[in-house]
Design an enzyme around this catalytic site. Structure first.
Site, PDB file in Angstrom:
ATOM      1  N   HIS A  14       0.879  -1.189   0.000  1.00 46.44           N
ATOM      2  CA  HIS A  14       0.000   0.000   0.000  1.00 46.44           C
ATOM      3  C   HIS A  14       0.903   1.222   0.000  1.00 46.44           C
ATOM      4  O   HIS A  14       1.505   1.572   1.016  1.00 46.44           O
ATOM      5  CB  HIS A  14      -0.901   0.012   1.243  1.00 46.44           C
ATOM      6  CG  HIS A  14      -1.805   1.209   1.310  1.00 46.44           C
ATOM      7  ND1 HIS A  14      -3.167   1.089   1.516  1.00 46.44           N
ATOM      8  CD2 HIS A  14      -1.580   2.534   1.197  1.00 46.44           C
ATOM      9  CE1 HIS A  14      -3.718   2.286   1.530  1.00 46.44           C
ATOM     10  NE2 HIS A  14      -2.766   3.191   1.346  1.00 46.44           N
ATOM     11  N   HIS A  16       1.577   5.385  -1.656  1.00 48.36           N
ATOM     12  CA  HIS A  16       1.194   6.574  -2.434  1.00 48.36           C
ATOM     13  C   HIS A  16       2.450   7.174  -3.058  1.00 48.36           C
ATOM     14  O   HIS A  16       3.360   7.589  -2.337  1.00 48.36           O
ATOM     15  CB  HIS A  16       0.531   7.619  -1.535  1.00 48.36           C
ATOM     16  CG  HIS A  16      -0.723   7.120  -0.898  1.00 48.36           C
ATOM     17  ND1 HIS A  16      -1.957   7.250  -1.486  1.00 48.36           N
ATOM     18  CD2 HIS A  16      -0.924   6.460   0.268  1.00 48.36           C
ATOM     19  CE1 HIS A  16      -2.871   6.695  -0.707  1.00 48.36           C
ATOM     20  NE2 HIS A  16      -2.279   6.205   0.363  1.00 48.36           N
ATOM     21  N   LEU A  17       2.489   7.206  -4.380  1.00 47.13           N
ATOM     22  CA  LEU A  17       3.642   7.803  -5.063  1.00 47.13           C
ATOM     23  C   LEU A  17       3.319   9.171  -5.645  1.00 47.13           C
ATOM     24  O   LEU A  17       4.233   9.894  -6.059  1.00 47.13           O
ATOM     25  CB  LEU A  17       4.130   6.885  -6.196  1.00 47.13           C
ATOM     26  CG  LEU A  17       4.889   5.623  -5.793  1.00 47.13           C
ATOM     27  CD1 LEU A  17       5.241   4.801  -7.024  1.00 47.13           C
ATOM     28  CD2 LEU A  17       6.150   5.961  -5.002  1.00 47.13           C
ATOM     29  N   ARG A  18       2.018   9.522  -5.726  1.00 51.93           N
ATOM     30  CA  ARG A  18       1.598  10.793  -6.355  1.00 51.93           C
ATOM     31  C   ARG A  18       2.047  10.835  -7.810  1.00 51.93           C
ATOM     32  O   ARG A  18       2.229   9.821  -8.447  1.00 51.93           O
ATOM     33  CB  ARG A  18       2.131  12.004  -5.568  1.00 51.93           C
ATOM     34  CG  ARG A  18       2.008  11.903  -4.049  1.00 51.93           C
ATOM     35  CD  ARG A  18       0.604  11.809  -3.548  1.00 51.93           C
ATOM     36  NE  ARG A  18       0.536  11.953  -2.094  1.00 51.93           N
ATOM     37  CZ  ARG A  18      -0.424  11.469  -1.337  1.00 51.93           C
ATOM     38  NH1 ARG A  18      -1.407  10.767  -1.865  1.00 51.93           N
ATOM     39  NH2 ARG A  18      -0.423  11.666  -0.040  1.00 51.93           N
ATOM     40  N   ASN A  42      -5.299   7.242  -5.833  1.00 49.15           N
ATOM     41  CA  ASN A  42      -6.017   8.479  -5.473  1.00 49.15           C
ATOM     42  C   ASN A  42      -5.280   9.733  -5.940  1.00 49.15           C
ATOM     43  O   ASN A  42      -4.961  10.615  -5.162  1.00 49.15           O
ATOM     44  CB  ASN A  42      -6.310   8.533  -3.961  1.00 49.15           C
ATOM     45  CG  ASN A  42      -5.056   8.542  -3.100  1.00 49.15           C
ATOM     46  OD1 ASN A  42      -4.015   8.016  -3.493  1.00 49.15           O
ATOM     47  ND2 ASN A  42      -5.147   9.114  -1.918  1.00 49.15           N
ATOM     48  N   LYS A 100      -9.403  -0.474  -5.705  1.00 52.72           N
ATOM     49  CA  LYS A 100      -9.411   0.189  -4.403  1.00 52.72           C
ATOM     50  C   LYS A 100     -10.759   0.814  -4.108  1.00 52.72           C
ATOM     51  O   LYS A 100     -11.269   1.609  -4.903  1.00 52.72           O
ATOM     52  CB  LYS A 100      -8.321   1.281  -4.389  1.00 52.72           C
ATOM     53  CG  LYS A 100      -8.278   2.114  -3.123  1.00 52.72           C
ATOM     54  CD  LYS A 100      -7.835   1.305  -1.919  1.00 52.72           C
ATOM     55  CE  LYS A 100      -7.996   2.092  -0.624  1.00 52.72           C
ATOM     56  NZ  LYS A 100      -6.756   2.560  -0.080  1.00 52.72           N
ATOM     57  N   HIS A 137     -10.355   0.965   1.980  1.00 51.54           N
ATOM     58  CA  HIS A 137     -10.124   1.976   3.020  1.00 51.54           C
ATOM     59  C   HIS A 137     -11.283   1.814   3.984  1.00 51.54           C
ATOM     60  O   HIS A 137     -12.391   2.263   3.713  1.00 51.54           O
ATOM     61  CB  HIS A 137     -10.073   3.394   2.440  1.00 51.54           C
ATOM     62  CG  HIS A 137      -9.757   4.400   3.507  1.00 51.54           C
ATOM     63  ND1 HIS A 137      -8.536   5.011   3.615  1.00 51.54           N
ATOM     64  CD2 HIS A 137     -10.482   4.847   4.550  1.00 51.54           C
ATOM     65  CE1 HIS A 137      -8.529   5.804   4.682  1.00 51.54           C
ATOM     66  NE2 HIS A 137      -9.712   5.720   5.265  1.00 51.54           N
ATOM     67  N   HIS A 175      -4.307  -0.844   5.920  1.00 52.96           N
ATOM     68  CA  HIS A 175      -3.838  -0.046   7.061  1.00 52.96           C
ATOM     69  C   HIS A 175      -4.756  -0.181   8.272  1.00 52.96           C
ATOM     70  O   HIS A 175      -5.351   0.790   8.725  1.00 52.96           O
ATOM     71  CB  HIS A 175      -3.636   1.420   6.677  1.00 52.96           C
ATOM     72  CG  HIS A 175      -4.686   2.045   5.806  1.00 52.96           C
ATOM     73  ND1 HIS A 175      -6.030   1.962   6.083  1.00 52.96           N
ATOM     74  CD2 HIS A 175      -4.588   2.771   4.673  1.00 52.96           C
ATOM     75  CE1 HIS A 175      -6.702   2.614   5.159  1.00 52.96           C
ATOM     76  NE2 HIS A 175      -5.850   3.103   4.290  1.00 52.96           N
ATOM     77  N   LEU A 220      -4.791   8.902   8.175  1.00 55.92           N
ATOM     78  CA  LEU A 220      -6.069   8.191   8.230  1.00 55.92           C
ATOM     79  C   LEU A 220      -5.874   6.753   7.789  1.00 55.92           C
ATOM     80  O   LEU A 220      -5.136   6.515   6.825  1.00 55.92           O
ATOM     81  CB  LEU A 220      -7.106   8.893   7.343  1.00 55.92           C
ATOM     82  CG  LEU A 220      -7.578  10.232   7.905  1.00 55.92           C
ATOM     83  CD1 LEU A 220      -8.403  10.980   6.880  1.00 55.92           C
ATOM     84  CD2 LEU A 220      -8.369  10.036   9.198  1.00 55.92           C
ATOM     85  N   ASP A 248       1.580   2.547   3.550  1.00 58.57           N
ATOM     86  CA  ASP A 248       0.735   3.732   3.400  1.00 58.57           C
ATOM     87  C   ASP A 248       1.580   4.998   3.472  1.00 58.57           C
ATOM     88  O   ASP A 248       1.123   6.031   3.946  1.00 58.57           O
ATOM     89  CB  ASP A 248      -0.380   3.749   4.457  1.00 58.57           C
ATOM     90  CG  ASP A 248      -1.465   4.760   4.134  1.00 58.57           C
ATOM     91  OD1 ASP A 248      -1.519   5.254   2.986  1.00 58.57           O
ATOM     92  OD2 ASP A 248      -2.262   5.063   5.042  1.00 58.57           O
ATOM     93  N   HIS A 252       2.965  14.430   1.789  1.00 64.29           N
ATOM     94  CA  HIS A 252       2.333  15.750   1.614  1.00 64.29           C
ATOM     95  C   HIS A 252       3.412  16.763   1.944  1.00 64.29           C
ATOM     96  O   HIS A 252       4.237  16.530   2.841  1.00 64.29           O
ATOM     97  CB  HIS A 252       1.170  15.941   2.592  1.00 64.29           C
ATOM     98  CG  HIS A 252      -0.015  15.057   2.327  1.00 64.29           C
ATOM     99  ND1 HIS A 252      -0.963  15.347   1.376  1.00 64.29           N
ATOM    100  CD2 HIS A 252      -0.392  13.890   2.892  1.00 64.29           C
ATOM    101  CE1 HIS A 252      -1.891  14.389   1.372  1.00 64.29           C
ATOM    102  NE2 HIS A 252      -1.558  13.485   2.275  1.00 64.29           N
ATOM    103  N   ALA A 264      -3.843  14.500   5.780  1.00 65.26           N
ATOM    104  CA  ALA A 264      -3.573  13.243   6.479  1.00 65.26           C
ATOM    105  C   ALA A 264      -2.524  12.448   5.719  1.00 65.26           C
ATOM    106  O   ALA A 264      -2.619  12.302   4.503  1.00 65.26           O
ATOM    107  CB  ALA A 264      -4.857  12.427   6.581  1.00 65.26           C
TER     108      ALA A 264
HETATM  109  C1  NCD Z   1      -3.495   8.908   2.271  1.00 65.52           C
HETATM  110  C2  NCD Z   1      -3.077   9.974   1.258  1.00 65.52           C
HETATM  111  O1  NCD Z   1      -2.508  10.986   1.667  1.00 65.52           O
HETATM  112  O2  NCD Z   1      -3.305   9.799   0.071  1.00 65.52           O
HETATM  113  N1  NCD Z   1      -3.493   9.505   3.579  1.00 65.52           N
HETATM  114  C3  NCD Z   1      -3.426   8.860   4.755  1.00 65.52           C
HETATM  115  O3  NCD Z   1      -3.563   9.504   5.805  1.00 65.52           O
HETATM  116  N2  NCD Z   1      -3.176   7.583   4.833  1.00 65.52           N
HETATM  117  C4  NCD Z   1      -4.800   8.321   1.899  1.00 65.52           C
HETATM  118  C5  NCD Z   1      -5.149   7.078   2.660  1.00 65.52           C
HETATM  119  O4  NCD Z   1      -4.575   6.020   2.437  1.00 65.52           O
HETATM  120  O5  NCD Z   1      -6.053   7.158   3.504  1.00 65.52           O
HETATM  121 ZN    ZN Z   2      -3.122   5.138   1.808  1.00 65.73          ZN
END
Ligand code: NCD
Ligand code: ZN
Length: 347
Positions: A14, A16-18, A42, A100, A137, A175, A220, A248, A252, A264
């Protein structure tokens, strides 16, 4: 004396690479230690269709520095308009490894997620038929439900009914943050796994709120009471194959974290493997780290365990991690466990 631990090259189930400048900056932090990762969809706009996932995979591979090997495992973002045939084609081509589910409004960039679960029944049934996992999620978004209860309520009101109505649907509870979630996984026979993040093994809600608010610990699902952190630790080190690592890691920029309405997400890609070695050693379970980080995830996703390895070395000198990663979008603060860590991960 240096203690070493060699495990199959880990994967992150899990991540996030953006995109764009952020992707460019954070991808090496993961690829340094991990062979594969399940890539969260996302983005803005979200990765909904197979063609969008293919284009995103190409952008990830283009951002990979020379000499680094990394395989992005793509996911599709489930919406009420998702076409079951598009999902099936993306799976059949080998491109997509999971779909997802974000309840609409649950977290960062989840506005296009699902409100009426009846509207995604045809997609879920198709996924059960073809064996494509659903990543969830697991939080309800009802404002009347206390934020610390949203995961437990999701299990009762959404997840369990979906699973009962869709036999054969393979689900990853992502998560997980509660004893309730860990117990639910343990109570089920088949078709259910759960990812656990590094930070939820380390922090509880006091870390976020006691002695001043700490936005860099806000993610989150939000970290819960200590008893839940201990239940997650017990699950992670249990050797039960249904629990595996999903960091996860969610970058940011500092301005976005440290604002009046802060985003988050904890960014742990840089130091996750050192932190996990520390946690597993604390639990007297270093022998379970390979299962959690390298073997149980591939088993669930029906993929081979990596034939490469990662070596972790414990030395007398504390590992030094950058406080921040500089990106073209601004600085991203690296998760601070709040204690020194003596495990170093080879790159
Ligand atoms: C994640 C995100 O920033 O994309 N944020 C997080 O707090 N984990 C989204 C997610 O997995 O809930
Ligand atoms: Zn996530």
């Amino acid at each position: 004396m240096t203690q070493t631990l060699t495990i199959p090259r880990p994967d992150d189930w899990h991540l996030h690479l953006r995109d764009g400048a952020m992707l460019q900056a954070v991808l090496p932090e993961t690829a340094r230690h991990f062979g594969r990762a399940i890539i969260m969809p996302n983005l803005v706009p979200p990765v909904v269709r197979g063609d969008q996932a293919a284009a995103y995979r190409d952008r990830i591979l283009a951002a990979l520095p020379e000499g680094m090997a990394f395989e992005p495992l793509m996911t599709l973002y489930l919406t009420e308009d998702t076409d079951p045939e598009d999902v099936a084609a993306a799976h059949a081509s080998g491109l997509v490894k999971a779909v997802k589910l974000y309840p609409a409004g649950a977290t960062t960039n989840s506005a296009s997620g699902v409100t009426n679960f009846d509207n995604v029944r045809p997609v879920l049934e198709k996924m059960a038929e073809i064996g494509l996992p659903l990543c969830t999620h697991g939080e309800v978004t009802d404002n009347h439900i206390d934020i610390f209860d949203r995961e437990a309520v999701f299990i009762d009101r959404v997840l369990d009914p979906i699973r009962k109505a869709t036999p054969g649907l393979r689900v990853v509870m992502e998560h997980i943050t509660t004893r309730n979630a860990a117990d639910y996984v343990a109570s089920q026979d088949t078709d259910l796994g759960a990812t656990i993040t590094t930070h939820h093994l380390i922090i509880n809600r006091n870390h976020i709120l006691a002695g001043g608010i700490k936005p860099h610990y806000y993610c989150l699902p939000v970290a819960k009471r200590e008893e839940h952190r201990l239940a997650l630790r017990a699950a992670a080190v249990s050797g039960d194959k249904r629990y595996f690592l999903g960091t996860d890691s969610a970058p940011h920029t500092d301005p976005n974290k440290l604002s009046e309405c802060g985003c988050a997400g904890c960014f742990t890609a840089t130091n996750t493997m050192s932190l996990l070695a520390h946690v597993f050693e604390e639990e007297g379970a270093l022998d379970k780290l390979a299962g959690f980080a390298s073997e149980n995830g591939p088993a669930f996703y029906r993929l081979p365990v990596s034939r490469e390895t990662l070596t972790l070395r414990k030395s007398e000198a504390a590992a030094e991690f950058p406080k921040k990663i500089e990106t073209g979008d601004g600085p991203v603060t690296v998760f601070d466990p709040g204690f020194p860590v003596y495990w170093h991960a080879d790159s």
